[in-house]
Design a protein around this motif. Structure first.
Motif, PDB file in Angstrom:
ATOM      1  N   UNK A 102       0.768  -0.883   0.231  1.00 19.81           N
ATOM      2  CA  UNK A 102      -0.001  -0.038   0.063  1.00 19.81           C
ATOM      3  C   UNK A 102       1.010   1.311   0.031  1.00 19.81           C
ATOM      4  N   UNK A 103       1.839   1.333   0.808  1.00 22.29           N
ATOM      5  CA  UNK A 103       2.668   2.470   0.599  1.00 22.29           C
ATOM      6  C   UNK A 103       3.407   2.656  -0.579  1.00 22.29           C
ATOM      7  N   UNK A 104       4.032   1.460  -1.185  1.00 19.66           N
ATOM      8  CA  UNK A 104       4.477   1.597  -2.436  1.00 19.66           C
ATOM      9  C   UNK A 104       3.508   1.919  -3.588  1.00 19.66           C
ATOM     10  N   UNK A 105       2.509   1.629  -3.402  1.00 19.30           N
ATOM     11  CA  UNK A 105       1.436   2.084  -4.386  1.00 19.30           C
ATOM     12  C   UNK A 105       1.084   3.605  -4.420  1.00 19.30           C
ATOM     13  N   UNK A 106       0.915   4.112  -2.954  1.00 25.21           N
ATOM     14  CA  UNK A 106       0.775   5.477  -2.762  1.00 25.21           C
ATOM     15  C   UNK A 106       2.013   6.184  -3.340  1.00 25.21           C
ATOM     16  N   UNK A 107       3.025   5.868  -3.171  1.00 21.13           N
ATOM     17  CA  UNK A 107       4.454   6.247  -3.673  1.00 21.13           C
ATOM     18  C   UNK A 107       4.240   6.593  -5.256  1.00 21.13           C
ATOM     19  N   UNK A 108       4.119   5.560  -5.905  1.00 21.16           N
ATOM     20  CA  UNK A 108       3.781   5.185  -7.201  1.00 21.16           C
ATOM     21  C   UNK A 108       2.818   6.243  -7.770  1.00 21.16           C
ATOM     22  N   UNK A 109       1.743   6.270  -7.087  1.00 18.71           N
ATOM     23  CA  UNK A 109       0.810   7.253  -7.663  1.00 18.71           C
ATOM     24  C   UNK A 109       1.162   8.784  -7.590  1.00 18.71           C
TER      25      UNK A 109
END
Length: 104
Positions: A90-97
């Motif tokens: 989830x943290x990585x998905x937010x970072x990529x977004x």
């Protein structure tokens, strides 16, 4: 912004190769998508446990260093699927977004 957990999790499942360590025994674990992620274990079970931890650290380091997180390759014969924990995904998905938003 809404995250689909199934998409988020599959985005952070990477193929890992376990290579027998002829010198010390056990296995050396590598990820072709994340060449900096290398670990080892005494048997397959421990190697996969260590692989998940190593993968989580590699993703966290890429976020800290403001680097891209590559799309996972397809799993080839002899490789294992290794996922990061949900909170890291989830943290990585937010970072990529957020990165994508800056480039749009």
């Amino acid at each position: 912004m809404k995250f689909d957990p199934a998409i988020t999790m599959s985005r952070f499942v990477f193929p890992a190769l376990l290579t027998p360590d002829e010198q010390d025994g056990g296995f050396i674990v590598t990820f072709r998508d994340l060449p900096e992620a290398i670990t080892q274990g005494n048997d397959i079970e421990q190697s996969l446990f260590e692989a998940a931890d190593c993968l989580e650290e590699a993703i966290a380091a890429r976020i800290d260093d403001k680097l891209d997180i590559p799309e996972p390759s397809s799993v080839c014969t002899g490789e294992y699927k290794v996922a990061v924990p949900v909170q890291t995904a989830l943290k990585a998905a937010l970072y990529l977004a957020m990165r994508k938003g800056r480039h749009d």
